[in-house]
Design an enzyme around this catalytic site. Structure first.
Site, mmCIF file in Angstrom:
data_model
loop_
_atom_site.group_PDB
_atom_site.id
_atom_site.type_symbol
_atom_site.label_atom_id
_atom_site.label_comp_id
_atom_site.label_asym_id
_atom_site.label_seq_id
_atom_site.Cartn_x
_atom_site.Cartn_y
_atom_site.Cartn_z
ATOM 1 N N TYR A 1 -17.251 -8.156 46.065
ATOM 2 C CA TYR A 1 -17.878 -9.332 45.928
ATOM 3 C C TYR A 1 -18.577 -9.651 47.286
ATOM 4 O O TYR A 1 -17.544 -9.785 48.124
ATOM 5 C CB TYR A 1 -17.105 -10.379 45.429
ATOM 6 C CG TYR A 1 -17.585 -11.655 45.166
ATOM 7 C CD1 TYR A 1 -18.807 -12.154 44.228
ATOM 8 C CD2 TYR A 1 -17.347 -12.759 45.848
ATOM 9 C CE1 TYR A 1 -19.372 -13.160 43.995
ATOM 10 C CE2 TYR A 1 -17.791 -14.191 45.467
ATOM 11 C CZ TYR A 1 -18.953 -14.367 44.739
ATOM 12 O OH TYR A 1 -19.391 -15.559 44.768
ATOM 13 N N ASP B 1 -17.742 -6.904 55.323
ATOM 14 C CA ASP B 1 -17.421 -8.148 54.963
ATOM 15 C C ASP B 1 -16.123 -8.732 54.865
ATOM 16 O O ASP B 1 -15.374 -8.295 54.211
ATOM 17 C CB ASP B 1 -17.972 -8.206 53.394
ATOM 18 C CG ASP B 1 -17.908 -9.681 52.823
ATOM 19 O OD1 ASP B 1 -17.458 -10.621 53.523
ATOM 20 O OD2 ASP B 1 -18.270 -9.958 51.802
ATOM 21 N N LYS C 1 -14.049 -18.414 54.838
ATOM 22 C CA LYS C 1 -12.483 -18.969 54.462
ATOM 23 C C LYS C 1 -11.836 -19.067 55.667
ATOM 24 O O LYS C 1 -12.005 -20.417 56.109
ATOM 25 C CB LYS C 1 -11.972 -17.654 53.703
ATOM 26 C CG LYS C 1 -12.805 -17.622 52.492
ATOM 27 C CD LYS C 1 -12.191 -16.333 51.310
ATOM 28 C CE LYS C 1 -13.316 -16.732 50.088
ATOM 29 N NZ LYS C 1 -13.810 -15.533 49.498
HETATM 30 C C1 LIG Z 1 -15.229 -15.594 48.928
HETATM 31 C C2 LIG Z 1 -16.005 -14.173 49.508
HETATM 32 C C3 LIG Z 1 -17.466 -14.357 49.845
HETATM 33 C C4 LIG Z 1 -18.231 -15.529 49.480
HETATM 34 O O1 LIG Z 1 -17.877 -16.707 50.389
HETATM 35 P P1 LIG Z 1 -18.102 -18.232 49.929
HETATM 36 O O2 LIG Z 1 -17.812 -18.971 51.077
HETATM 37 O O3 LIG Z 1 -17.598 -18.441 48.637
HETATM 38 O O4 LIG Z 1 -19.800 -18.472 49.627
HETATM 39 C C5 LIG Z 1 -18.118 -13.217 50.310
HETATM 40 N N1 LIG Z 1 -17.186 -12.096 50.536
HETATM 41 C C6 LIG Z 1 -16.329 -11.723 50.247
HETATM 42 C C7 LIG Z 1 -15.320 -10.678 50.559
HETATM 43 C C8 LIG Z 1 -15.257 -13.008 49.823
HETATM 44 O O5 LIG Z 1 -13.848 -12.911 49.445
#
Ligand SMILES: *Cc1c(COP(=O)(O)O)cnc(C)c1O
Length: 427
Positions: free
Chosen positions: A144, A239, A267
């Site tokens: 994701y 990511d 995050k």
């Molecule tokens: C949470 C997450 C996102 C998206 O971040 P948001 O701040 O919710 O837009 C993208 N990549 C990974 C791996 C994530 O865990």
């Protein structure tokens, strides 16, 4: 436990917001029932509007590695607030946060701050395409990357397939340049590059997937991504929105010893306020406007309040280095959950990297989305609600990792294990 206030507030919420929430996972869709409405957090605990106290293993889905209301973060927010909330002009604090990120994350030479993880991955994809002059982006099933149109594509085919959209509103045109491959499948990756290599701008991947439960990349798979992208003139985008500053102070790239071209963050980097970042090699980052031509902007990017929370969080992690302590707690928790499932005779496996872990109702190991999809999710729902009844708040899906924070204690962990023994035995 009484949830009557939560029920009443959620009922009203459903008439005001789609599904009653501002982000879908919060609605408890995959486990059923009514979400708990939270009133406040303190250290490792959340308190809902009915006065129930819960041990929190979600940590706002990642950011709260220091626990709720960390004194250093709150103090930094107070100080920043005294100067005003947003200027739309550069501040010295942005230098400080950028320097911290550069110092802590091995591959990073330059940083652009944005407002969320989604913005970070969206911008990284645009930059990779602008830098390489190519269109195709490779992503892996079950990974994701936020709600970016071109990355919201179906996961599931065992062969490499050109993407088809799986959310209404994402056009076929948007996702036709997304190539979906299986995670931890080196042969599939190499075959796709042999066929499409000269058209591939970038591979984007989670180094330790948190979004199909905790599924780490095999070391040889991570290396293969680095090798094929280098060989074919494509970029590797790691990511680390979830893993950054979590699995180690330098993120997963430090553990794997891999150097991506671009890293995306979110995050923890905002310490509970909205920040994302994309960062990497200076020659690539200098393609971003106004140094280069790739457009990306943000009214609130580098916002002083959010930046202050990010700085305070990263400094606390650097100076207090809670990683070893968290790792020990998470290891104890993982072992305890596995033992609880084992003694109840329930098919399971526990996968963990540092403070991220998942108890899968699957014999394991889980290495790809196809395997994750075989889990007993009905059993998970009963487990989830049983744990809530025992004061333990875990992610409301089999396909999310739970997080241990620096605020958890051994008593919290032991309470959680005892609850799991009781709950799993009764499943
Ligand atoms: C949470 C997450 C996102 C998206 O971040 P948001 O701040 O919710 O837009 C993208 N990549 C990974 C791996 C994530 O865990």
């Amino acid at each position: 436990m009484d949830f009557s206030q939560s029920k009443s507030i959620f009922e009203t919420a459903q008439s005001l917001m789609p599904g009653g929430v501002n982000s879908p996972a919060r609605a408890f869709g995959s486990v059923g029932g009514t979400p708990l409405i939270m009133e406040r957090g303190e250290g490792a605990y959340l308190y809902d509007v009915d006065g129930n106290k819960l041990i929190d293993y979600i940590g706002s889905w990642g950011p709260m590695i220091l626990g709720h209301k960390h004194p250093g973060v709150l103090e930094a927010l107070r100080v920043a607030m005294e100067n005003g909330t947003s200027f739309g002009a550069p501040t010295a604090a942005e230098n400080e946060l950028a320097q911290l990120i550069i110092d802590l994350v091995p591959s990073v030479e330059k940083v652009r701050l944005v407002n969320s993880g989604t913005e970070a991955t969206m911008s990284a994809i645009r930059l990779a395409r602008g830098f390489t002059g190519r269109d195709v982006v490779v992503k892996f099933s079950g990974n994701y990357h936020g709600h970016v149109d071109s990355l919201l594509v179906a996961a599931g085919s065992s062969a490499a397939t050109l993407g088809v959209p799986n959310s209404p509103g994402v056009t076929a045109g948007t996702s036709k340049d997304t190539l979906i491959l299986n995670y931890n499948d080196v042969d599939g990756l190499v075959a796709a590059f042999n066929e499409h290599g000269s058209r591939i701008a970038a591979v984007i991947m989670e180094p330790v997937v948190g979004n199909m439960g905790c599924v780490p990349a095999d070391a040889d798979f991570m290396q293969a991504v680095r090798d094929v992208t280098s060989q074919h003139g494509s970029l590797m985008i790691l990511d680390e929105v979830m893993t950054g500053f979590r699995v180690s102070i330098g993120g997963a790239q430090q553990i794997y010893g891999v150097s991506p071209d671009i890293t995306t963050m979110g995050k923890i980097v905002g310490g509970g306020l909205p920040i994302g970042a994309y960062a990497g090699r200076a020659d690539i980052m200098d393609h971003v406007l106004p140094a280069g031509q790739v457009f990306q902007a943000g009214t609130l990017s580098g916002n002083p309040i959010a930046t202050a929370a990010g700085i305070a969080t990263l400094k606390a992690l650097r100076d207090e280095s809670p990683y070893e302590k968290i790792d020990q707690l998470a290891s104890r928790l993982g072992d305890g959950l596995a033992a609880a499932a084992e003694s109840a005779g329930v098919e399971h496996c526990v996968q963990r990297v540092g403070s991220m872990l998942t108890l899968f109702f699957h014999f394991g190991p889980v290495k790809s989305w196809d395997q994750a999809a075989e889990c007993d999710t009905k059993r998970f729902s009963s487990y989830f609600w049983g744990m809530i009844e025992n004061g333990v708040y875990m992610p409301c899906s089999q396909y999310e990792a739970l997080f241990v924070s620096a605020a958890h204690t051994q008593q919290d962990i032991d309470h959680t294990i005892q609850a799991a023994e009781k709950v799993i035995a009764a499943l």
